[in-house]
Design an enzyme around this catalytic site. Structure first.
Site, PDB file in Angstrom:
ATOM      1  CG  HIS A  91      -1.961   1.051   1.194  1.00 24.96           C
ATOM      2  ND1 HIS A  91      -1.748   2.330   1.657  1.00 24.96           N
ATOM      3  CD2 HIS A  91      -3.242   1.031   0.734  1.00 24.96           C
ATOM      4  CE1 HIS A  91      -2.844   3.040   1.497  1.00 24.96           C
ATOM      5  NE2 HIS A  91      -3.764   2.282   0.935  1.00 24.96           N
ATOM      6  CD  GLU A 139      -5.678   2.474  -2.868  1.00 22.35           C
ATOM      7  OE1 GLU A 139      -6.732   2.854  -2.365  1.00 22.35           O
ATOM      8  OE2 GLU A 139      -4.698   2.085  -2.200  1.00 22.35           O
TER       9      GLU A 139
END
Length: 223
Positions: A91, A139
């Site tokens: 992430h 993302e």
């Protein structure tokens, strides 16, 4: 495959204690109400207890270490031992090296666990997909937590990412993330080719987490 709604619980206050247990019950309800897969990406400290409430739980990170003397690290085997479904890794708030990602994906696959590999760009998504994780979440970090949805602000990132992953690993699903807040944002992401969305604050900071998850899931559900 069913559309996927992955909820990254991060370390929001609602990710712990009774709030987390309530979220797990809400996720179970939504998974029953709508033909969409709901994944909770939980903090390590309570992931196994949440898995006792709702069966589709990942942890937010894993390390390329074996079981043994590795204080403060999380071996992939821990997720398997605790009955979790999978792990998320890389992430934008917890970046790792490509070698780290490769080791985690390989170990998880050998243990029958799923992997959600995160990527900041279409190019990074394609590189991650080469390792054959279960899913790649794309993302753009500059949109994370802003409420400005990638599916509206930068739709080309999704389409390029989907195309890039399909070229190198056709079986790897692509989730869109960053700023996904409303059902319309999720619906648009699926229209652009994503197989689902990865969200966080939209659910974790919502006054009605069940209602928000239901809104997002219904927007992606196939008619």
């Amino acid at each position: 495959m069913k559309p996927v709604l992955a909820v990254n619980m991060k370390t929001y206050s609602s990710a712990f204690g009774e709030g987390a247990r309530r979220l797990a019950r809400d996720a179970a309800r939504v998974a029953r109400e709508v033909d969409v897969r709901v994944i909770l990406v939980a903090p390590l400290i309570n992931a196994s207890s949440l898995a006792g409430v709702y069966g589709d739980v990942y942890i937010q990170h894993a390390d390329p270490v074996d079981l043994g003397a590795h204080t403060g690290y999380t071996p992939v085997e821990a997720a398997a031992a605790e009955g979790l479904r999978g792990v998320m890794v890389n992430h934008s708030e917890h970046k790792v090296t490509y070698r780290h990602l490769q080791a985690v994906v390989s170990k998880a696959r050998s243990l029958g666990l799923e992997v959600l590999a995160c990527a900041d760009t279409p190019e990074e998504a394609a590189a991650a997909a080469l390792l054959r994780p279960s899913m790649v979440a794309l993302e753009p970090p500059e949109l994370i937590g802003t409420g400005i949805p990638v599916s509206q602000a930068k739709p080309e990132v999704i389409t390029r990412g989907v195309e890039a992953v399909a070229r190198v690993a056709p079986g790897v699903a692509v989730l869109a993330g960053a700023g996904i807040t409303a059902g319309e944002d999720a619906r648009r992401a699926v229209e652009l080719g994503a197989q689902g969305v990865l969200v966080a604050s939209a659910v974790m900071k919502a006054k009605d987490p069940h209602g928000k998850m239901l809104e997002l899931a219904e927007a992606m559900a196939k008619p």
